[in-house]
Write an enzyme that holds these catalytic residues in place. Structure first.
Site, PDB file in Angstrom:
ATOM      1  N   ASP A   1      -1.351   5.498   3.670  1.00  0.00           N
ATOM      2  CA  ASP A   1      -0.653   5.669   2.398  1.00  0.00           C
ATOM      3  C   ASP A   1       0.635   6.453   2.628  1.00  0.00           C
ATOM      4  O   ASP A   1       0.681   7.420   3.381  1.00  0.00           O
ATOM      5  CB  ASP A   1      -1.562   6.423   1.413  1.00  0.00           C
ATOM      6  CG  ASP A   1      -1.067   6.315  -0.019  1.00  0.00           C
ATOM      7  OD1 ASP A   1      -1.739   5.651  -0.827  1.00  0.00           O
ATOM      8  OD2 ASP A   1       0.000   6.905  -0.324  1.00  0.00           O
TER       9      ASP A   1
ATOM     10  N   ASN B   1      -8.302   2.619  -8.058  1.00  0.00           N
ATOM     11  CA  ASN B   1      -7.664   2.785  -9.355  1.00  0.00           C
ATOM     12  C   ASN B   1      -7.465   1.396  -9.960  1.00  0.00           C
ATOM     13  O   ASN B   1      -6.942   0.502  -9.291  1.00  0.00           O
ATOM     14  CB  ASN B   1      -6.324   3.501  -9.191  1.00  0.00           C
ATOM     15  CG  ASN B   1      -6.491   4.913  -8.655  1.00  0.00           C
ATOM     16  OD1 ASN B   1      -7.478   5.579  -8.946  1.00  0.00           O
ATOM     17  ND2 ASN B   1      -5.533   5.361  -7.860  1.00  0.00           N
TER      18      ASN B   1
ATOM     19  N   GLY C   1      -4.766   4.608 -13.381  1.00  0.00           N
ATOM     20  CA  GLY C   1      -3.802   5.175 -12.449  1.00  0.00           C
ATOM     21  C   GLY C   1      -3.279   4.195 -11.418  1.00  0.00           C
ATOM     22  O   GLY C   1      -2.627   4.592 -10.453  1.00  0.00           O
ATOM     23  N   GLN C   2      -3.569   2.900 -11.607  1.00  0.00           N
ATOM     24  CA  GLN C   2      -3.065   1.910 -10.649  1.00  0.00           C
ATOM     25  C   GLN C   2      -1.562   1.737 -10.813  1.00  0.00           C
ATOM     26  O   GLN C   2      -1.064   1.561 -11.937  1.00  0.00           O
ATOM     27  CB  GLN C   2      -3.773   0.561 -10.863  1.00  0.00           C
ATOM     28  CG  GLN C   2      -3.416  -0.472  -9.802  1.00  0.00           C
ATOM     29  CD  GLN C   2      -4.198  -1.778  -9.954  1.00  0.00           C
ATOM     30  OE1 GLN C   2      -4.940  -1.977 -10.926  1.00  0.00           O
ATOM     31  NE2 GLN C   2      -4.036  -2.670  -8.990  1.00  0.00           N
TER      32      GLN C   2
ATOM     33  N   HIS D   1      -6.463  -2.544  -3.996  1.00  0.00           N
ATOM     34  CA  HIS D   1      -6.569  -1.761  -2.769  1.00  0.00           C
ATOM     35  C   HIS D   1      -7.615  -0.672  -2.937  1.00  0.00           C
ATOM     36  O   HIS D   1      -7.801  -0.136  -4.035  1.00  0.00           O
ATOM     37  CB  HIS D   1      -5.222  -1.144  -2.383  1.00  0.00           C
ATOM     38  CG  HIS D   1      -4.536  -0.431  -3.505  1.00  0.00           C
ATOM     39  ND1 HIS D   1      -3.833  -1.088  -4.491  1.00  0.00           N
ATOM     40  CD2 HIS D   1      -4.469   0.892  -3.809  1.00  0.00           C
ATOM     41  CE1 HIS D   1      -3.349  -0.206  -5.351  1.00  0.00           C
ATOM     42  NE2 HIS D   1      -3.726   1.001  -4.969  1.00  0.00           N
ATOM     43  N   LEU D   2      -8.274  -0.356  -1.824  1.00  0.00           N
ATOM     44  CA  LEU D   2      -9.218   0.759  -1.768  1.00  0.00           C
ATOM     45  C   LEU D   2      -8.521   1.913  -1.066  1.00  0.00           C
ATOM     46  O   LEU D   2      -7.916   1.722  -0.009  1.00  0.00           O
ATOM     47  CB  LEU D   2     -10.461   0.377  -0.961  1.00  0.00           C
ATOM     48  CG  LEU D   2     -11.584  -0.403  -1.649  1.00  0.00           C
ATOM     49  CD1 LEU D   2     -11.073  -1.719  -2.208  1.00  0.00           C
ATOM     50  CD2 LEU D   2     -12.739  -0.636  -0.698  1.00  0.00           C
ATOM     51  N   HIS D   3      -8.595   3.102  -1.654  1.00  0.00           N
ATOM     52  CA  HIS D   3      -8.130   4.304  -0.982  1.00  0.00           C
ATOM     53  C   HIS D   3      -9.305   4.866  -0.173  1.00  0.00           C
ATOM     54  O   HIS D   3     -10.385   5.096  -0.739  1.00  0.00           O
ATOM     55  CB  HIS D   3      -7.718   5.374  -1.991  1.00  0.00           C
ATOM     56  CG  HIS D   3      -6.566   5.015  -2.880  1.00  0.00           C
ATOM     57  ND1 HIS D   3      -5.303   5.544  -2.701  1.00  0.00           N
ATOM     58  CD2 HIS D   3      -6.476   4.208  -3.958  1.00  0.00           C
ATOM     59  CE1 HIS D   3      -4.488   5.080  -3.649  1.00  0.00           C
ATOM     60  NE2 HIS D   3      -5.178   4.260  -4.432  1.00  0.00           N
TER      61      HIS D   3
HETATM   62  P1  DGP Z   1      -2.458   3.218  -6.811  1.00  0.00           P
HETATM   63  O1  DGP Z   1      -1.870   4.348  -7.609  1.00  0.00           O
HETATM   64  O2  DGP Z   1      -3.964   3.268  -6.758  1.00  0.00           O
HETATM   65  O3  DGP Z   1      -1.918   1.868  -7.246  1.00  0.00           O
HETATM   66  O4  DGP Z   1      -2.007   3.485  -5.314  1.00  0.00           O
HETATM   67  C1  DGP Z   1      -0.841   2.998  -4.754  1.00  0.00           C
HETATM   68  C2  DGP Z   1      -0.628   3.768  -3.494  1.00  0.00           C
HETATM   69  O5  DGP Z   1       0.328   3.081  -2.721  1.00  0.00           O
HETATM   70  C3  DGP Z   1      -0.093   5.180  -3.694  1.00  0.00           C
HETATM   71  O6  DGP Z   1      -1.061   6.132  -3.227  1.00  0.00           O
HETATM   72  C4  DGP Z   1       1.163   5.251  -2.850  1.00  0.00           C
HETATM   73  C5  DGP Z   1       1.072   4.026  -1.990  1.00  0.00           C
HETATM   74  N1  DGP Z   1       2.347   3.389  -1.700  1.00  0.00           N
HETATM   75  C6  DGP Z   1       3.314   3.047  -2.596  1.00  0.00           C
HETATM   76  N2  DGP Z   1       4.326   2.424  -1.964  1.00  0.00           N
HETATM   77  C7  DGP Z   1       3.977   2.373  -0.641  1.00  0.00           C
HETATM   78  C8  DGP Z   1       4.609   1.832   0.509  1.00  0.00           C
HETATM   79  O7  DGP Z   1       5.711   1.274   0.482  1.00  0.00           O
HETATM   80  N3  DGP Z   1       3.948   1.976   1.695  1.00  0.00           N
HETATM   81  C9  DGP Z   1       2.724   2.598   1.782  1.00  0.00           C
HETATM   82  N4  DGP Z   1       2.176   2.683   2.997  1.00  0.00           N
HETATM   83  N5  DGP Z   1       2.091   3.098   0.709  1.00  0.00           N
HETATM   84  C10 DGP Z   1       2.720   2.982  -0.488  1.00  0.00           C
END
Ligand code: DGP
Length: 116
Positions: free
Chosen positions: A33, A89, A95-96, A102-104
């Site tokens: 992330d 999310n 909070g998406q 995607h899974l965190h």
């Molecule tokens: P969510 O809020 O659950 O939709 O999570 C999206 C996540 O994606 C957030 O934790 C930050 C991450 N993120 C956003 N843009 C990028 C990117 O360009 N590259 C990477 N590796 N992560 C990203």
């Protein structure tokens, strides 16, 4: 393969945008992330574009199992022996912010409060 040319994570899956890959298999890709919320914070995404958990569950329930299995493999590879947290999310109220499911995978130390 289903892709959305305007989707950030589709571009990462295609290698059109840079990312730090942690794991990949036939149906999933995992990368770090950009804004980590824990010492280890990895996102597991399907290669196919599905906007959210409801969409992938309806279209391809087996892929949900593949995503969870990939997340478990990421935790193993990352040495998260003390445990980890999986977060999905879903929707704006959940909070998406990126609408490619995607899974965190969060770990590397105690996770306190709600993560995402
Ligand atoms: P969510 O809020 O659950 O939709 O999570 C999206 C996540 O994606 C957030 O934790 C930050 C991450 N993120 C956003 N843009 C990028 C990117 O360009 N590259 C990477 N590796 N992560 C990203």
């Amino acid at each position: 393969m289903t892709t959305d040319p305007s989707c950030l994570f589709c571009k990462i899956v295609a290698g059109e945008l840079p990312s730090t890959l942690v794991h990949e298999d036939e149906r999933t890709v995992a990368f770090r992330d950009l804004h980590p919320a824990a010492p280890t914070h990895v996102l597991v995404v399907p290669r196919d574009h599905h906007a959210d958990l409801a969409a992938v569950s309806a279209a391809d329930p087996g892929l949900v199992a593949d995503l969870v299995a990939a997340a478990v493999e990421v935790a193993r590879k990352e040495g998260l022996d003390g445990g980890h947290r999986l977060v999905v999310n879903t929707g704006a109220d959940g909070g998406q912010t990126v609408f490619h499911v995607h899974l965190h995978v969060l770990g590397g130390g105690p996770i306190t409060g709600l993560a995402g």
